[in-house]
Design a protein around this motif. Sequence first.
Motif, PDB file in Angstrom:
ATOM      1  N   LYS A  34     -11.059  -3.059  -6.409  1.00 52.53           N
ATOM      2  CA  LYS A  34     -10.361  -3.949  -5.485  1.00 52.53           C
ATOM      3  C   LYS A  34      -8.993  -3.380  -5.129  1.00 52.53           C
ATOM      4  O   LYS A  34      -8.571  -3.436  -3.962  1.00 52.53           O
ATOM      5  N   TRP A  35      -8.302  -2.807  -6.130  1.00 49.62           N
ATOM      6  CA  TRP A  35      -6.998  -2.206  -5.860  1.00 49.62           C
ATOM      7  C   TRP A  35      -7.125  -1.067  -4.852  1.00 49.62           C
ATOM      8  O   TRP A  35      -6.260  -0.898  -3.984  1.00 49.62           O
ATOM      9  N   LEU A  38      -7.458  -2.484  -1.334  1.00 48.58           N
ATOM     10  CA  LEU A  38      -6.142  -2.913  -0.847  1.00 48.58           C
ATOM     11  C   LEU A  38      -5.266  -1.712  -0.506  1.00 48.58           C
ATOM     12  O   LEU A  38      -4.495  -1.744   0.462  1.00 48.58           O
ATOM     13  N   ARG A  41      -6.154  -0.322   2.837  1.00 52.14           N
ATOM     14  CA  ARG A  41      -5.564  -1.156   3.892  1.00 52.14           C
ATOM     15  C   ARG A  41      -4.106  -0.792   4.114  1.00 52.14           C
ATOM     16  O   ARG A  41      -3.640  -0.687   5.267  1.00 52.14           O
ATOM     17  N   ASP A  42      -3.358  -0.571   3.024  1.00 50.33           N
ATOM     18  CA  ASP A  42      -1.948  -0.175   3.152  1.00 50.33           C
ATOM     19  C   ASP A  42      -1.817   1.167   3.860  1.00 50.33           C
ATOM     20  O   ASP A  42      -0.915   1.360   4.682  1.00 50.33           O
ATOM     21  N   SER A  99       3.978  -0.363  -0.297  1.00 49.38           N
ATOM     22  CA  SER A  99       3.054  -1.481  -0.507  1.00 49.38           C
ATOM     23  C   SER A  99       3.804  -2.801  -0.652  1.00 49.38           C
ATOM     24  O   SER A  99       3.370  -3.844  -0.156  1.00 49.38           O
ATOM     25  N   GLU A 103       3.470  -6.023   1.748  1.00 50.92           N
ATOM     26  CA  GLU A 103       3.098  -7.313   1.172  1.00 50.92           C
ATOM     27  C   GLU A 103       4.047  -8.409   1.628  1.00 50.92           C
ATOM     28  O   GLU A 103       3.662  -9.582   1.730  1.00 50.92           O
ATOM     29  N   TYR A 245      -0.523   3.331  -3.925  1.00 51.94           N
ATOM     30  CA  TYR A 245      -0.646   1.976  -3.390  1.00 51.94           C
ATOM     31  C   TYR A 245      -1.478   1.099  -4.320  1.00 51.94           C
ATOM     32  O   TYR A 245      -1.137  -0.064  -4.572  1.00 51.94           O
ATOM     33  N   HIS A 249      -0.754  -2.625  -6.430  1.00 53.05           N
ATOM     34  CA  HIS A 249      -1.606  -3.811  -6.402  1.00 53.05           C
ATOM     35  C   HIS A 249      -2.143  -4.126  -7.799  1.00 53.05           C
ATOM     36  O   HIS A 249      -2.329  -5.300  -8.143  1.00 53.05           O
ATOM     37  N   ASP A 253      -1.535  -7.583  -9.816  1.00 53.69           N
ATOM     38  CA  ASP A 253      -2.722  -8.258 -10.324  1.00 53.69           C
ATOM     39  C   ASP A 253      -2.679  -8.469 -11.833  1.00 53.69           C
ATOM     40  O   ASP A 253      -3.356  -9.364 -12.349  1.00 53.69           O
TER      41      ASP A 253
END
Length: 264
Positions: A34-35, A38, A41-42, A99, A103, A245, A249, A253
Motif C-alpha cells: 500500500k505504501w 501511495l 501517486r506522489d 510527500s 499530503e 515516498y 507513508h 501508517d
Amino acid sequence: MSQHFKETPHNAISDSHIARVIPCKQLNMSDPFKWLVLALRDAQRAPVLTLFFGVVFAAIPWFITYLVQLTGWHLVIMPAIVCFILIGPFLAAGLYDVSWELEKNHVPSLWHSIKAIKRNAVNEWALGILLMVLMIFWLRIASVIHALYPPYLDENWENLLPFLAVGTVVGAGFTLLVFFISAFTQPILMERKVDLATAVLTSMHAVWTNKAPMMLWAFIILMSVLIGFATWFIGFVFLMPLIGYATWHGYIDTIETKRQRHFE
C-alpha cells in the motif's frame, strides 16, 4: 491507513529509561505494498522533483563505482552497496518532505525539501553522524575481510566466493542493525520535536513490534538497491524516490499520534 491497534508490549525497548518510546500500530503484510501505491501517486504528482532526487541517488553509486575502477579493488562492491543503504535514510529527507507537502495539499519545492533537514537540525545531523560512524566501522571491517584475501589467488568466482559469503553475512548484519535504527527515525525527527534517542528507540520498537511486515519492507528495499546496481544505476532514478515516498507513508501508517492529523 491501518486501523489495527495493538497494546505496547513490555520489552527492553518500550521499557527503556533512556528516552520515551512513541507507541506504534500493528501492521498487516499488505501494508508495504500500500505504501508503494501511495508513493507512486506522489511520484506522478511531483515528477520533476522525483526525477531530480532520483538522479542524485543514481549519481552516488556511480561515483562509488568510478572509485572502484580507479583503485581496482573489486571486492569493494559489496561494502559500497552496504554504505549506500547506510546513508540512504539520511539523504531521503528531501523525499519525505515532498510527500509531506503533497499530503498537506501544498506544492512541494526543491528549496523547501532542502530546508527539511533544518526542522530538527541538531538531532537530524546527529542521525547523519551516527550513520556515518556505522558506515566507517563497516568499511574498516570490510577492509579486514579484503586483507584476508591471499594476493596470489586469481580473482575468479571460485576463489572470491568464500570472501563474498563472509562479507555478505557481515554486511547483512550491519544492514539489519541500520534498518532497526533508521526505519522511521528521520521522518519522526522531521515531524516531531523529539530527541534522537526517542526517535531511534521508537523506530526500533516499531520494527520489533511488526517483525513480519517490516522484514518484508526491508526485503523490498534490498531488492530495489540490488536492481539499481544490476541496471547500472538507471533503476535508482525511479526506485529510490519511490522507496523514499513509501517510507514516509509507512511512518504515517505506523507511528501513533495523540491527536488525529488534519492536513489542510
